[in-house]
Design a protein around this motif. Structure first.
Motif, short mmCIF file in Angstrom:
data_model
loop_
_atom_site.label_atom_id
_atom_site.label_comp_id
_atom_site.label_asym_id
_atom_site.label_seq_id
_atom_site.Cartn_x
_atom_site.Cartn_y
_atom_site.Cartn_z
N ARG A 49 54.90 -4.41 6.35
CA ARG A 49 53.59 -5.26 6.13
C ARG A 49 52.70 -4.64 6.83
O ARG A 49 52.63 -4.55 8.21
N TRP A 50 51.52 -4.05 6.12
CA TRP A 50 50.44 -3.45 6.67
C TRP A 50 49.59 -4.48 7.73
O TRP A 50 49.22 -5.60 7.08
N GLY A 51 49.18 -3.82 8.71
CA GLY A 51 48.43 -4.66 9.66
C GLY A 51 47.30 -3.78 10.25
O GLY A 51 47.35 -2.54 10.29
N ASP A 156 54.01 -4.74 0.50
CA ASP A 156 53.86 -4.30 1.72
C ASP A 156 52.73 -5.09 2.45
O ASP A 156 52.26 -4.67 3.38
N GLY A 157 52.34 -6.29 1.82
CA GLY A 157 51.32 -6.96 2.35
C GLY A 157 49.89 -7.00 2.02
O GLY A 157 49.09 -7.82 2.62
N ILE A 158 49.35 -5.58 1.34
CA ILE A 158 48.19 -5.42 0.90
C ILE A 158 47.55 -6.22 -0.19
O ILE A 158 48.35 -6.52 -1.13
N ASP A 237 52.36 -0.67 10.51
CA ASP A 237 53.42 -1.78 10.55
C ASP A 237 53.76 -2.73 11.00
O ASP A 237 54.19 -2.58 12.12
N LEU A 238 53.18 -3.96 10.95
CA LEU A 238 53.17 -5.25 11.85
C LEU A 238 54.82 -5.57 12.15
O LEU A 238 55.17 -5.91 12.96
N GLU A 239 55.82 -5.22 10.94
CA GLU A 239 57.28 -5.62 11.20
C GLU A 239 58.18 -4.51 11.86
O GLU A 239 59.12 -4.65 12.17
N ASP A 240 57.26 -3.19 12.40
CA ASP A 240 58.23 -2.33 12.92
C ASP A 240 58.01 -2.45 14.54
O ASP A 240 56.80 -2.14 14.98
N PRO A 241 58.83 -2.82 15.24
CA PRO A 241 58.55 -2.93 16.70
C PRO A 241 58.03 -1.58 17.37
O PRO A 241 57.56 -1.58 18.53
N VAL A 245 50.71 -0.07 16.20
CA VAL A 245 49.85 -1.56 16.14
C VAL A 245 50.80 -2.59 17.05
O VAL A 245 50.37 -3.48 17.88
N ARG A 246 52.04 -2.54 17.10
CA ARG A 246 53.00 -3.42 17.87
C ARG A 246 52.83 -3.01 19.33
O ARG A 246 52.81 -3.93 20.05
N ALA A 247 52.70 -1.94 19.63
CA ALA A 247 52.61 -1.52 20.99
C ALA A 247 51.40 -1.97 21.38
O ALA A 247 51.25 -2.61 22.50
N LEU A 248 50.21 -1.90 20.72
CA LEU A 248 49.04 -2.28 21.14
C LEU A 248 48.98 -4.12 21.58
O LEU A 248 48.45 -4.38 22.34
#
Length: 271
Positions: A49-51, A156-158, A237-241, A245-248
């Motif tokens: 899921r792209w974010g 993929d959410g786009i 990827d919002l679903e990749d921990p 982006v998830r780190a931020l």
């Protein structure tokens, strides 16, 4: 005959929009149908899921201008204030009303986040330029509202647009709570200062919006706004921990636009 057929189809589309969710038999209006686009390029970027994460602490007027210019130039977004070549387009009348096509633009805090306005809001947010765009929502209302599947969401959410399927009904614009879609009331092509042949132009009567540079992700490249942002914008990827982006999001407090609407926006703003 063509006008009659188009009129008949619009009537059917109107009935479908009114009855969205009322009849499970209306499969053409269902948001459950996805159109995954698989890249043949082995170097293409992919995500569950792209974010997007926008760091407001790194956003300046210069960054905003650079991002908007890079996005609009690459995607042939028309500028209706642009002077038209009269020799090439002799019948093009001057624009006599305010019209704007935008994929990425600047907004003030109270307009971007009306539900977060506060009497004692820090002064810096009143003067800060906020970049806004399509939020590629997890529960995208525009997809549900489109009667022809011209608006669809990939696996993929786009959320993308099929310009050839768009009938100009503008149901998607009415459904979008973010004002992220623009309608071409007139032929946009004469108002493109320099056409980029790498991306298709649109026609009169078609809706358009940000596509998260899906064509660049498929080639393993970052979106234009990311490259122009000097590190203020990150896409991943919002679903990749383990993603950036998830780190931020784990390290910083962030907000999203109009969360109470339940659309689950995929664009986050680090405050």
């Amino acid at each position: 005959m063509m006008k009659k057929s188009r009129r008949s189809f619009l009537k059917v589309a109107g009935v479908a929009a009114v009855g969205l969710g009322a009849s499970p038999a209306m499969n053409f209006a269902s948001s459950d149908i996805s159109h995954p686009v698989k890249s043949k390029n082995e170097h293409g970027l992919s995500a569950h899921r792209w974010g997007m994460v926008i760091d407001t602490n790194k956003i300046t007027d210069e960054v905003v201008e650079a991002c908007v210019e890079a996005c609009h130039k690459a995607h042939n977004v028309p500028d209706f204030n642009h002077e038209v070549d009269e020799e090439k387009y002799p019948k093009t009348r001057p624009v006599n009303h305010k019209q704007e096509i935008k994929w990425l633009w600047e907004e003030e805090f109270h307009n971007a986040f009306p539900d977060k306005e506060d009497e004692f809001l820090a002064e810096k947010y009143h003067d800060l330029p906020f970049l806004v765009t399509c939020n590629h929502c997890k529960n995208a209302p525009c997809v549900k509202a489109c009667p022809t599947q011209a608006t669809f969401k990939r696996e993929d959410g786009i959320v993308l647009m099929d310009y050839h399927r768009c009938i100009g009904c503008r149901f998607c614009m009415a459904a979008c709570p973010f004002g992220a879609r623009s309608f071409n009331f007139r032929d946009p092509r004469p108002f493109i200062e320099k056409n980029d042949p790498a991306f298709p132009t649109r026609t009169k009567g078609v809706v358009e919006k940000c596509n998260l540079c899906a064509e660049r992700l498929a080639k393993g490249e970052q979106p234009h706004c990311v490259e122009a942002s000097e590190g203020a914008i990150v896409v991943g990827d919002l679903e990749d921990p383990e993603s950036e982006v998830r780190a931020l999001l784990n390290e910083h407090y962030s907000i999203r636009r109009k969360q109470s609407m339940g659309t689950e926006p995929s664009v986050y703003y680090v405050m």
